[in-house]
Design an enzyme around this catalytic site. Structure first.
Site, PDB file in Angstrom:
ATOM      1  N   HIS A 238      -0.304   5.249   7.206  1.00  0.00           N
ATOM      2  CA  HIS A 238       0.426   5.621   6.034  1.00  0.00           C
ATOM      3  C   HIS A 238       0.930   7.035   6.219  1.00  0.00           C
ATOM      4  CE1 HIS A 238      -2.207   2.230   4.460  1.00  0.00           C
ATOM      5  NE2 HIS A 238      -1.019   1.972   3.955  1.00  0.00           N
TER       6      HIS A 238
ATOM      7  N   SER B 295       0.871  -1.233   0.044  1.00  0.00           N
ATOM      8  CA  SER B 295      -0.120  -0.146   0.041  1.00  0.00           C
ATOM      9  C   SER B 295       0.995   1.375  -0.102  1.00  0.00           C
ATOM     10  CB  SER B 295      -0.923  -0.136   1.114  1.00  0.00           C
ATOM     11  OG  SER B 295      -0.322  -0.056   2.432  1.00  0.00           O
TER      12      SER B 295
ATOM     13  N   ASP C  66      -3.334   8.402   7.542  1.00  0.00           N
ATOM     14  CA  ASP C  66      -4.451   7.450   8.316  1.00  0.00           C
ATOM     15  C   ASP C  66      -3.469   6.810   9.382  1.00  0.00           C
ATOM     16  OD1 ASP C  66      -2.811   5.295   7.105  1.00  0.00           O
ATOM     17  OD2 ASP C  66      -4.440   5.230   5.740  1.00  0.00           O
TER      18      ASP C  66
END
Length: 351
Positions: free
Chosen positions: A329, A35, A326
């Protein structure tokens, strides 16, 4: 940092390549991993690990949630810009991955993926083995677009980026009692590094010669890790950071061996542990006011699921003040610092 960046790019300018999108320091960028570098592949598969809805992307071009797990640009986006790209290599599963866009490279990353195949299977995302198969498919498509001779040059001179390992620990090892009872963190690290070694050999066998791989970040400093594993420990979770550092030592050692074994291979392990840890440890010195939680929602647990959404209560108004977007990240502002560090560390890959 900016002055150092200018000198680094000036030093590398002699290796400039001219392709259809303009003047760049490498002809293409090809990305694998999780991610941290996924630009939207998970939008096209059945998984809850998606970021194709607000407030993700609220500071990106046209305020568009593209599937990037960030409020804006990823470190790899910023790195592409530093290398002279005006457009980003597309997510391979997206409709944009066609025609001349393939000359820019391609992004095969999938949020939730890891070196360990089981990590990807648990999250129903694209494992590295499948990402590698997509890359081989990409090579065939590239040859049709560019011709076999130019395609071969692009494949050889492209910059390859790999980001993996965090999901293996955070989403698999630490929460899987069957796994963490059967293996120590040190043993699991060795297992992952073995997979890393084979992956790099496979990439090399498919034509890659300039490969940059991110180390593990300070896992214990991620807001989600503090929430889930920190108990009453103040600050970062030290045992998780120790595990990350031990893994990083192993992967650096493996990289050294690979360079001895594989002729013409340029392989750099990007240290993201120290720059991110330094930001978290001294946020104000880097222009941040919050380093313990993310901007979205409470910032303590919202991450790659539906918990960070337009209705998340408490989402901050200015993400530039936050190290994390978040609970896992980095924000675009933090990614900018990381990207500046990566381009300097990776000078050997573009010279």
């Amino acid at each position: 940092m900016r002055i150092s960046l200018v000198f680094a790019l000036a030093f590398a300018i002699f290796s400039t390549c001219v392709y259809s999108q303009g003047v760049t320091l490498v002809p293409a960028i090809i990305t694998f991993g999780d991610s941290i570098v996924d630009v939207g592949n998970n939008d096209y598969i059945h998984t809850i690990f998606k970021a194709n809805y607000p407030p993700y992307g609220r500071d990106f071009k046209n305020k568009e949630p593209t599937g990037r797990f960030c409020n804006g640009k990823l470190a790899t986006d910023l790195t592409a810009e530093n290398l002279g790209f005006t457009n980003y290599p597309p997510a391979y599963l997206s409709p944009q991955a066609t025609g001349k866009n393939l000359l820019l490279g391609a992004n095969f990353a999938s949020a939730g993926a890891g070196y360990d195949e089981h990590t990807s299977l648990l999250s129903h995302v694209i494992p590295l083995s499948q990402q590698l198969q997509y890359y081989k498919e990409y090579q065939s498509k590239l040859a049709k677009v560019a011709g076999s001779k130019q395609a071969a040059t692009i494949i050889k001179d492209a910059l390859y980026l790999v980001s993996s390992g965090s999901s293996d620990f955070i989403q698999n090892y630490y929460v899987n009692p069957f796994l963490n009872k059967a293996s120590t963190p040190d043993q699991y690290s060795s297992y992952l590094v073995g997979i890393f070694t084979n992956f790099i050999k496979s990439l090399y066998g498919s034509g890659a010669r300039r490969i940059g791989v991110t180390s593990l970040p300070p896992l214990g400093c991620l807001p989600a890790a503090r929430t889930i594993f920190g108990f009453h420990e103040s600050g970062c979770v030290s045992r998780l950071n120790t595990d990350a550092q031990q893994f990083n030592k192993k992967i650096n050692s493996a990289a050294t061996q690979l360079q001895k074994q594989l002729p013409d291979l340029k392989l750099v392990i990007f240290d993201v542990f120290k720059p991110l840890y330094d930001i978290v440890a001294s946020p104000s010195q880097n222009g941040f006011t919050e380093a313990t939680k993310g901007c979205c929602g409470t910032g303590t647990i919202e991450t790659t699921s539906l918990l960070c959404n337009p209705n998340s209560y408490g989402t901050c108004s200015n993400a530039t003040q936050y190290v994390f977007w978040d609970s896992v990240h980095p924000s675009q502002a933090a990614n900018q610092i990381l990207a500046d560090s990566l381009i300097i560390q990776g000078i050997a890959l573009i010279s």
